[in-house]
Scaffold this motif. Structure first.
Motif, mmCIF file in Angstrom:
data_model
loop_
_atom_site.group_PDB
_atom_site.id
_atom_site.type_symbol
_atom_site.label_atom_id
_atom_site.label_comp_id
_atom_site.label_asym_id
_atom_site.label_seq_id
_atom_site.Cartn_x
_atom_site.Cartn_y
_atom_site.Cartn_z
ATOM 1 N N LEU A 920 4.045 -7.481 -2.632
ATOM 2 C CA LEU A 920 2.700 -7.813 -3.084
ATOM 3 C C LEU A 920 1.839 -6.573 -2.948
ATOM 4 O O LEU A 920 1.870 -5.886 -1.919
ATOM 5 C CB LEU A 920 2.121 -8.961 -2.236
ATOM 6 N N SER A 921 1.081 -6.276 -3.995
ATOM 7 C CA SER A 921 0.220 -5.093 -3.975
ATOM 8 C C SER A 921 -1.127 -5.434 -4.574
ATOM 9 O O SER A 921 -1.288 -6.449 -5.256
ATOM 10 C CB SER A 921 0.874 -3.937 -4.744
ATOM 11 N N LEU A 922 -2.091 -4.539 -4.351
ATOM 12 C CA LEU A 922 -3.449 -4.732 -4.836
ATOM 13 C C LEU A 922 -3.601 -4.053 -6.188
ATOM 14 O O LEU A 922 -3.196 -2.895 -6.368
ATOM 15 C CB LEU A 922 -4.450 -4.160 -3.830
ATOM 16 N N GLN A 923 -4.190 -4.770 -7.136
ATOM 17 C CA GLN A 923 -4.384 -4.201 -8.471
ATOM 18 C C GLN A 923 -5.377 -3.043 -8.401
ATOM 19 O O GLN A 923 -6.368 -3.091 -7.667
ATOM 20 C CB GLN A 923 -4.893 -5.284 -9.421
ATOM 21 N N HIS A 924 -5.093 -2.005 -9.179
ATOM 22 C CA HIS A 924 -5.953 -0.820 -9.268
ATOM 23 C C HIS A 924 -6.080 -0.128 -7.915
ATOM 24 O O HIS A 924 -7.118 0.499 -7.632
ATOM 25 C CB HIS A 924 -7.350 -1.175 -9.789
ATOM 26 N N ALA A 925 -5.056 -0.239 -7.087
ATOM 27 C CA ALA A 925 -5.095 0.468 -5.811
ATOM 28 C C ALA A 925 -4.746 1.928 -6.033
ATOM 29 O O ALA A 925 -4.068 2.305 -7.003
ATOM 30 C CB ALA A 925 -4.119 -0.152 -4.831
ATOM 31 N N GLY A 926 -5.217 2.786 -5.139
ATOM 32 C CA GLY A 926 -4.931 4.202 -5.250
ATOM 33 C C GLY A 926 -3.448 4.505 -5.061
ATOM 34 O O GLY A 926 -2.676 3.691 -4.550
ATOM 35 N N ARG A 927 -3.073 5.711 -5.476
ATOM 36 C CA ARG A 927 -1.661 6.071 -5.444
ATOM 37 C C ARG A 927 -1.113 6.117 -4.024
ATOM 38 O O ARG A 927 0.015 5.715 -3.768
ATOM 39 C CB ARG A 927 -1.483 7.425 -6.131
ATOM 40 N N PHE A 928 -1.933 6.610 -3.116
ATOM 41 C CA PHE A 928 -1.469 6.770 -1.743
ATOM 42 C C PHE A 928 -2.030 5.703 -0.805
ATOM 43 O O PHE A 928 -1.957 5.847 0.398
ATOM 44 C CB PHE A 928 -1.870 8.155 -1.223
ATOM 45 N N SER A 929 -2.623 4.689 -1.363
ATOM 46 C CA SER A 929 -3.199 3.641 -0.515
ATOM 47 C C SER A 929 -2.106 2.726 0.013
ATOM 48 O O SER A 929 -1.042 2.572 -0.606
ATOM 49 C CB SER A 929 -4.226 2.826 -1.300
ATOM 50 N N VAL A 930 -2.380 2.151 1.147
ATOM 51 C CA VAL A 930 -1.466 1.203 1.782
ATOM 52 C C VAL A 930 -2.183 -0.130 1.898
ATOM 53 O O VAL A 930 -3.248 -0.218 2.520
ATOM 54 C CB VAL A 930 -1.017 1.691 3.172
#
Length: 1539
Positions: A920-930
């Motif tokens: 599961l990931s966040l939409q429009h999250a940064g490339r290096f974001s966790v």
């Protein structure tokens, strides 16, 4: 019976229940016999006496068998078969009892019947030695007025007395002897009397021995502070003796009830020669029996004990207290002058093997005569040597089981008092004067051992220390201080206190509901009567006249008592039996010494005892076996014959013997008499009886296991030091508390099942069926606490501090937890042990299912048992899932340690799923974001690097996104302050997370995560949680709502509906919300710290702001009632200023614009006594206006910035008039005319303040008198021209009404919309009024219901339609909930505000009339808008049909004669006055009438002056004044005589 095989008829099933089998006492190997002459009738209860017995059948009939010498007919004295007691025919008997030679029965109505031997009054019949037939006993409570009959629930019979337990749990007694517990010396007692000593306590059961009584009493719910002194004997309850090297603390006080002296002996204590007395059996009874001390005296001079410190005994307090406080009537006790002076001390030892048994006619043990030289010392001052004196003190004290706190220094005085006391003790019956001593073997024991044994015998009932603990600690104590908190260092005392505080958590939290439904385990045992065999259990052989608590049985959870001839039995909830009293034949089931205190009976069985019976000299123990078929053990007299009863070789069992009775069936109850005992046996039909016994036996074993876990595991764990953090200790204490509560419930249930097996045994009466919620809740609460402890790593935290304890008790842990794997870690074993109780739910389900198979499938019993079984099984599975969730969560905390996860760790929090696998990931999250998402059962956590945010589940809305929205496998998450989209890796992950989120949110909203539904199967899971819900949330982002908490209704992430919003600074809004903003009716509070009060608004809101009608109470004391807009006062409103609203110094009512007074308004300045009625602008008087004062001044004219400025007219009370220019309040400045009351006037220039001297430059005119009104000053004719026109007044009030109807301006709108708005207003106001504390009256409710119907008019307008409109207007104006009614109410308020008080000025009459006419015109405009078919004012409504004269006259308002004259077609003229004045005028009449009265005040005065003057004239003159002609006047006037 309901519990029989479903297909069997009732008669067939009854034959297999309650079968009677009889044994002969002393013959353990003999096969039992069936009762001769007894058929197959089901027996519910049986009782045995010495030679007779009583049977109670299931239909409530009573049968007697055996020797019945009280029967009148000789043939009935010894019947060959049980005979029916015909006197009880028709009575439904519920309980029976048998004494030695009499019987008793209790009916369903609570009436006690007695029959049999009555020589001692034991049947409650006076002057009748025998009662042949059952006779009702009259028991009345004289304390009530009038005296009420007492209902009885249980009887117990002894040899010469009877006890009855009432429904109010009080004991009533009758018969003879101290065993009655009554404060009387007159016997026999044939009228039942209450045992007052136990009044106020809840007595659960009574039992009677031959000459002693037992009572099982429920412990009081709250222990009162311990008094300093005894209420009976005034002795100190706790004594402390300070010595040089130690302190002796004694708490072993016991009130000496029954230990009494004869009055004659008490008075002559100083005498040195008192003849001993021999006790006889008379009306006093055997009041006192003492233990002999000949053995001790025989060795007293041979042994030197040294310094001996003992404590005052329980049964006999220190002799100085006894001598002065005890007395007994001894009038019937003869003395024997020939007996030696010391013969009263020549008694038997307290050892039961050497004790005399006079009732069994046993020979006394030969005892050695006392040395003659020792006798005189008993009555003389002590002059013996130190060693001899000490020995004598110890001998005298220990021989009767008394611990005396005496030292060598105080020996002389103490010995004298002790000797004086014992020298007056009466002898036992049959005691020989000379006496004899025991054999030489008695001297072999060391003196230390004897003192230890005797002092152990003296453990009194009030000792606060357990006897077994005292035995184990005896070696470390000084010899003379057994069982005392003495010679203990402060360090040890502190340690003991510390342990005590740690173990107090094991005290269960008793449930009031459980105690009301199940037997209480918090019990005490009270005994009284004769105690020469130690059967009272107080550690001595002394009698007790009143009930006394056996303190050493406190906390033992006694559930049942049985009394034999001279011994007593107490059954505990742990299936153990305590026994005490006579042990001549081993009837106590043990050979421990002494027998005067309760000891555990040693039954050779691995399983517990669940029922007991006590005979004359034997005991019966009913025990559980492996196959759940009860086994019967016998302990006592063996092969007894009448001639063979020598005490030297007593024939009895050394240990309880198992009887061969397995083939009989399932024994449910046993009864014991003197020479025989019987058992009631049930046959096992379809496994029903076996299943019931299995349930009861396993429950009792389960309780024993839980008790062992509590005492051997939990208690030591809690006593360990350094258990961890305070939260861990608290969780462990919570586990212990819940465990103790569950353990207590199981113990209660086990006791309840034991009683159930002795009754009718109906399945529907099982507690686990009738009150299943008790068990389900207790198991759920315990499982919740233990899973909380598990989640927080409690077992791992226990590993270090408890490792030594666990290693030492590894075998115990494995045994209790039923673990067979030896390689399992200790912590895992401990984990398994704490989850052990939940297994019991499966056993419940299994046994209930077995019971269900014994019934027809269609029977209600089958359905009930089946449902309950499913219920317990579903709970077991649910708790199993909860354990797995807890273990899964614990594994998560171990896998991801750190500060962030530690901050999230809570006992009640459970992990559902998490996205560490990047599913599961966040939409429009940064490339290096966790972004890490963790779903718990109460929150969704979004973690980013070192930060995280917790979203409560109750305020999360999750919905899937379609592919058209541009998000593949997307989930839209909505929270009150954020909205984001989650992207799952696969559709399966999306479905998994969506389902998990939906179920978690739904469960959080239900609030039932820890409590499953109690019923068959699981609850129906909703597909998705509701969009509209109730929840609580604290805002963290919104600037306006930051840190505010909202609790109420939500809709799609926004507050919507009713709720409460609280800010940290104390602000609070409670009311309606719409789309996240305050909208609707609500209440708002704002604290004012400067004034220590608060602003308070109650009213309507719109889009987060005050808008509409409301009341605002300011902290300063001002109150505004009116309209608001955008949080400001806007529209019509009333402002009261001042601290007290009831007597405000000022008041304004009028129009407001943007929080300022603007438009027409009335300001009443109460302080100055002035009232202004005029125009306002920006909070200032501006424009035309009128001012009146309380002194009669009247001004109308122009105002500018709150000042009279410009042209105006000023009138004083005496009609002086000034018309001209003003420059300030009441200040004349400029050109004007001053007119005097007589008509003179001055024209010119004026300057100065009115009333303070005015400078005038002008011309004085004196015109002629007024000849007509035209000549009057112009000012009277044009008064009111400078005032505000009536149509300009209160425009805001009418505008508000038009707005409520949906019109922006008067008359501009649609009629249908106006009626819709009226309907909405009525409905909303009714709903709002329903929530308020004020309740609408019935008439108001009916009015509102009638207003919901809109008058419909079709066709030509007629008088009938006009009347309908008139009626509707009357109803609408009667309620303020209708817009027209609110308009009228407001107009009445402003009218009264204007013309009442200072406004009651006669100059205002003209303005008041104009104002009413303006009201009528403007209201008529509203009415015509609502009813367009209503004709204009002045129009005529034609009459639709010819009416009768009366009707015609009424409608046209004309007389009949005028109606008949040639006139145009008659009709009804429509006028605003005719339509509205009937509604408006009654409300406005009081101020209007006052103005009329003031205006015509002068004419009124003239009129009354004329009336008074005429009243003084004679009657003839009055007749002439009235114009009555003389011939009509009376010729003679009658004068009434004066009274």
């Amino acid at each position: 019976m309901d519990s029989k095989k479903g297909s069997s008829p009732k008669a067939e099933g009854s034959k297999e229940r309650g079968l009677v089998h009889v044994w002969q006492a002393g013959s353990c190997s003999v096969t039992p016999e069936r009762l001769p002459g007894w058929g197959e009738r089901t027996v519910l209860q049986a009782a045995l006496g010495v030679k007779h017995g009583v049977l109670l059948t299931e239909d409530g009939a009573v049968y007697s068998f055996g020797a019945l010498p009280w029967r009148s007919a000789p043939a009935e004295a010894c019947p060959s078969s049980p005979v029916l007691e015909h006197a009880l025919a028709g009575q439904c008997v519920v309980a029976v009892a048998a004494g030695s030679f009499h019987s008793g029965a209790v009916t369903e109505g609570g009436v006690a019947y007695m029959w049999g031997e009555n020589s001692a009054g034991q049947c409650a019949v006076a002057n009748q030695p025998r009662v042949p037939e059952p006779s009702a006993v009259s028991i009345a409570d004289s304390e009530t007025s009038p005296s009420l009959a007492v209902r009885i629930v249980q009887l117990a019979c002894g040899e010469e007395h009877t006890l009855a337990l009432s429904i109010s749990r009080e004991i009533w007694a009758w018969g003879t002897g101290c065993q009655l517990g009554l404060m009387t010396t007159t016997f026999p007692v044939t009228k039942p009397q209450k045992v007052e000593h136990l009044a106020g306590r809840v007595v659960l059961q009574v039992a009677c021995g031959a000459f002693h009584s037992l009572a099982l009493v429920q412990c009081p719910p709250s222990q009162k502070p311990v008094p300093e002194r005894c209420n009976q004997c005034s002795q100190l309850l706790i004594t402390m003796t300070d010595k040089e090297d130690h302190v002796i603390i004694s708490d072993s006080h016991c009130c000496p009830l029954g230990v009494t002296l004869a009055e004659s002996q008490a008075e002559n204590q100083a005498s040195t020669a008192i003849s001993p007395s021999t006790e006889t059996r008379d009306s006093l009874g055997e009041v006192f029996e003492s233990t002999g001390v000949q053995h001790d005296l025989a060795v007293a001079n041979k042994l030197n004990v040294g310094h001996v410190h003992t404590t005052s005994g329980n049964a006999i307090p220190s002799p100085p207290d006894i001598i002065g406080t005890t007395e007994t009537s001894a009038g019937s006790i003869p003395s024997d002058p020939a007996a030696p002076a010391g013969s009263e001390l020549a008694q038997k030892l307290s050892d039961p093997s050497t004790r005399e048994n006079s009732e069994n006619h046993e020979k006394p043990v030969p005892s050695q005569p006392l040395v003659e030289e020792a006798v005189p010392n008993l009555h003389s001052p002590p002059t013996t040597s130190t060693s001899a004196l000490n020995s004598l003190v110890v001998s005298c004290a220990s021989a009767v089981g008394v611990r005396v706190a005496a030292t060598y220094e105080a020996g002389a005085l103490s010995l004298k008092k002790v000797m004086n006391f014992y020298s007056t003790a009466p002898c036992e019956p049959g005691a020989q004067a000379g006496g004899s001593s025991i054999g030489p073997e008695g001297l072999k024991d060391s003196r230390e051992e004897q003192v230890k044994q005797e002092s152990m015998q003296g453990k009194k009932s009030s000792s606060l220390v357990d006897i077994r603990e005292e035995e184990s600690e005896g070696g470390s104590r000084r010899l003379s201080l057994p069982g005392l908190l003495s010679q203990v260092s402060p360090r040890l005392l502190r340690k003991a206190a510390r342990v005590k505080t740690r173990t107090v958590v094991l005290t269960p939290t008793y449930s009031g509901e459980a105690d009301a439904l199940l037997p209480s385990l918090r019990t005490e045992v009270w005994t009284w009567g004769k105690g020469k065999e130690g059967q009272l259990g107080h550690g001595d052989v002394l009698p007790r006249l009143q009930p006394l608590c056996v303190k050493c049985l406190d906390g033992k959870e006694i559930i049942h008592l049985e009394a034999g001839g001279y011994h007593s039995l107490a059954l505990t909830a742990k299936s153990q039996v305590y026994s005490w009293g006579s042990n001549t034949f081993g009837q106590l089931g043990h050979s421990d010494f002494p027998t005067t205190v309760p000891r555990l009976a040693k039954v050779k069985s691995d399983n517990g005892v669940w029922s007991v019976a006590a005979g004359q000299d034997y005991s019966l123990f009913l025990v559980d076996t492996e196959d759940f078929q009860p086994g019967l053990y016998y302990s006592g007299r063996q092969d007894h014959t009448e001639g063979d009863n020598l005490p030297e070789n007593p024939s009895g069992t050394k240990a309880p013997v198992l009887l061969s009775c397995s083939k009989l069936g399932y024994i449910s109850r046993v009864a014991a008499g003197k020479d025989s005992y019987l058992a009631l046996v049930d046959k096992n039909i379809m496994g029903y009886i076996a299943s019931l016994h299995e349930l009861a036996a396993t429950e009792r074993r389960f309780y024993s296991k839980l008790s062992d876990i509590k005492s051997q595991i939990l208690r030591p764990l809690l006593s360990l030091e350094n258990l961890g953090t305070a939260s861990t200790v608290q969780l462990l204490q919570e586990v212990a508390s819940r465990f103790s509560k569950l353990c207590y419930l199981i113990g209660q249930h086990g006791a309840s099942l034991s009683s159930f097996l002795q009754g009718v045994k109906e399945a529907r009466s099982l507690v686990i069926l009738k009150h299943a919620s008790l068990f389900l809740d207790s198991y759920t609460e315990y499982c919740t606490s233990i899973t909380h402890f598990l989640v927080m790593g409690g077992f791992q935290l226990l590993a270090k501090p408890a490792i030594d304890f666990l290693n030492k008790n590894q075998e115990l842990l494995q045994d209790l937890s039923e673990v067979t794997d030896e390689n399992m870690q200790l912590i895992e074993i401990l984990n398994t042990l704490f989850f052990l109780p939940t297994r019991r739910l499966h056993n419940y389900a299994e046994v209930l299912l077995k019971l269900a198979t014994c019934f027809e499938v269609t029977s209600p019993e089958y359905q009930k048992l089946q449902d309950s079984s499913s219920c317990y099984e579903s709970l077991a599975l649910h708790l199993g899932r909860k354990r797995k969730e807890a273990e899964y969560t614990l594994g998560f905390w171990k896998t991801f340690p750190g500060k962030m996860t530690d901050s999230l760790r809570k006992p009640e929090r459970r992990l559902l799923c998490e996205s560490s696998n990047r599913a599961l990931s966040l939409q429009h999250a940064g490339r290096f974001s966790v972004n890490w998402f963790i779903l718990f059962n109460d929150a969704l956590v979004h973690a980013q690097f070192s930060t995280h945010h917790v979203f409560p589940l109750a305020t999360i809305w999750a919905e899937p996104l379609s592919e058209e929205a541009g998000a593949v496998n997307g989930l839209k998450i909505t929270t009150p302050e954020e909205q984001f989209t989650l992207i799952s890796s696969t559709p399966q992950e999306k479905t998994k997370w969506l389902r998990a989120l939906s179920q978690a949110v739904d469960q959080a909203l239900r609030g039932a995560s820890e409590h499953p539904p109690y019923g068959g199967g699981s609850s129906v899971q909703r597909q998705e949680p509701p969009i509209s819900r109730s929840a609580k949330y604290t805002f963290y982002k919104d600037p306006r709502l930051k840190d505010a908490t909202y609790d109420g209704r939500w809709f799609s992430g926004k507050p919507h509906g009713r709720g409460v919003l609280k800010w940290p600074d104390g602000k609070m809004y409670s009311g309606m919300f719409r789309n996240g903003l305050e909208d609707g009716y609500g209440e708002y509070r704002i604290p004012n710290k400067a004034l220590s009060k608060e602003d308070h608004y109650v009213g309507h809101w719109k889009e987060g702001k005050m808008c509409g009608q409301g009341v605002y109470s300011y902290a300063s004391g001002e109150v505004f009632e009116g309209c608001f807009q955008d949080n400001m006062r806007h529209g019509h409103g009333l402002l009261r200023s001042g601290k007290l609203t009831s007597s405000s110094p000022s008041m304004f009512i009028g129009q407001w614009v943007m929080d300022k007074k603007s438009g027409y308004g009335v300001f009443d300045d109460i302080t100055r006594g002035e009232k202004y009625m005029g125009m306002w602008q920006d909070d200032a008087c501006q424009g035309n206006g009128v001012v009146v004062t309380q002194f009669g001044l009247y001004y109308e004219g122009n105002f500018h910035l709150n000042k009279m400025m410009g042209n105006g007219v000023l009138l004083s009370e005496d009609d002086t008039i000034y018309e001209g220019e003003f420059s300030d309040d009441w200040t004349l400045s400029g050109k004007g005319t001053l007119t005097m009351p007589n008509g003179d006037y001055i024209e010119g220039y004026f300057s100065g303040e009115w009333g303070s001297g005015i400078k005038i430059t002008g011309t004085y005119f004196k015109p002629s008198l007024y000849e007509s009104d035209k000549d009057k000053p112009k000012v009277f004719r044009k008064l009111g021209n400078l005032a505000v026109p009536a149509d300009e007044k209160w425009k805001a009030v009418f505008d508000e009404c038009w707005r409520q109807l949906g019109c922006e301006s008067p008359g501009q709108g649609e009629v249908w919309k106006a009626w819709d708005n009226i309907a909405v207003a009525l409905t909303a106001n009714r709903r709002q009024h329903r929530d308020s504390p004020e309740i609408l009256s019935r008439s108001q409710t009916q009015t509102l219901e009638s207003l919901e119907f809109i008058p419909q008019h079709v066709g030509a307008f007629s008088v009938e339609k006009y009347d309908d409109i008139k009626k509707y207007l009357i109803k609408a104006c009667d309620t303020p909930l209708h817009p027209l009614g609110r308009l009228v109410e407001t107009l009445v308020a402003v009218y009264r505000m204007t013309y009442v008080g200072v406004g009651a000025n006669r100059r205002l009459l003209q303005e008041a009339v104009k104002e009413i006419k303006s009201y009528l015109k403007r209201i008529f405009q509203l009415v015509r808008f609502l009813f367009p078919e209503l004709p204009e004012e002045g129009s005529t409504i034609p009459l639709s049909a010819p009416l009768p004269t009366e009707r015609k006259s009424f409608c046209t308002g004309k007389s009949d004669s005028r109606s008949e004259s040639p006139e145009p077609e008659p009709g009804y003229v429509v006028t605003s006055s005719g339509l509205l004045l009937p509604v408006l005028l009654p409300r406005l009449y009081p101020p209007l009438f006052m103005l009329y009265a003031l205006e015509n005040d002068r004419e009124e005065d003239i009129y009354w002056e004329c009336v008074l003057r005429l009243n003084k004239q004679p009657d003839i003159a009055l007749l002439g004044f009235l114009g009555v002609q003389r011939f009509c006047q009376p010729q003679k006037m009658l004068v009434l005589p004066q009274p």
